[in-house]
Scaffold this active site. Sequence first.
Site, short mmCIF file in Angstrom:
data_model
loop_
_atom_site.label_atom_id
_atom_site.label_comp_id
_atom_site.label_asym_id
_atom_site.label_seq_id
_atom_site.Cartn_x
_atom_site.Cartn_y
_atom_site.Cartn_z
N GLY A 1 44.93 43.99 51.31
CA GLY A 1 45.08 43.09 52.45
C GLY A 1 46.04 43.58 53.51
O GLY A 1 46.09 43.01 54.61
N TYR B 1 37.12 42.22 34.70
CA TYR B 1 37.50 41.25 35.74
C TYR B 1 37.26 39.83 35.25
O TYR B 1 36.16 39.52 34.80
CB TYR B 1 36.68 41.45 37.02
CG TYR B 1 36.83 42.78 37.71
CD1 TYR B 1 37.89 43.63 37.43
CD2 TYR B 1 35.89 43.20 38.66
CE1 TYR B 1 38.00 44.85 38.08
CE2 TYR B 1 36.00 44.40 39.31
CZ TYR B 1 37.05 45.23 39.01
OH TYR B 1 37.17 46.45 39.65
#
Length: 316
Positions: free
Chosen positions: A215, A53
């Site tokens: 989301g 990441y």
Amino acid sequence: MQLRQLGRSTLSVAPLALGGNVFGWSADEQRSFDVLDAFVDAGLNLIDTADVYSAWVPGNRGGESETIIGKWLKRSGKRDKVLIATKVAKWVEHRGLSPLNIRQAVESSLQRLQTDHIDLYQAHEDDATVPLSETLGAFARLIEEGKVRAIGASNYSADRFAEALKVSSEYKLPRYESLQPEYNLVSRIGYEQELEPLVRQQHIGVINYYALASGFLSGKYRGEADLAKSKARSGAVKKYLTPQGLKVLATLDEVAAAHKATPSQVALAWQIARPGITAPIVSATSAAQWRELAGAVELSLTAEQIAALNDASASF
């Protein structure tokens, strides 16, 4: 807040985990610090990240999330209030699960995180080119040295995860105490049919990712026009804009209204209530957003509401 034991390990975790994938991506350093502070203030404790990441961001190379978390740990002095989970195997800099790579990767992660130990060190993906006994043996040495407290795996098939558990038993090696699969209201079948029976039988902790389906389960995206709200998420969300996906959102709306909650909180509360799930992982790009998400741990759904959500999402 009642903590949950992660598998059979000595780690006790709050029922909602913070995902660090956005740190250094859609959350800059200061916003990441704000989220981390709000996370601890909410009484939660498990922070999940990975060495890779966020290598996918233009201008990044990987390691950004761990670096930001490390700076926060040093600045805040809150290392004793959190459990740090990170991963190895996916980053091009440290690809795979060979003993040498694991050794090099963990040393680099410890340096970026500015800590002397990792609470949960996870195989980010399977590596069939390396015998499981060698991979687990490398993890065992890190546990013996005090650099890692427990180990886990992510993105393993049920067959390979079961094989890993068998190897741990046969060779008397530490076992994977956690599994990190994709799981949410619009991604159920793969986990529930293949992995859930195994992890519940073997008492494995589950910290699932994509808890809000990029989301979508927040209700932010309800049509093609809404995809423009987030270029970073639009590609992942578009596939859920179907009659079945919108039915899930409608049910989330109904349950949320009954509790004066948000769809995100209900979606997370449904996962927290699922037997076998230890802590869904969810990310936030602001302290305010995290405080809203953290409300899920206080939300108790009725059996009828859980059944309604199960029915609405059955095709997923």
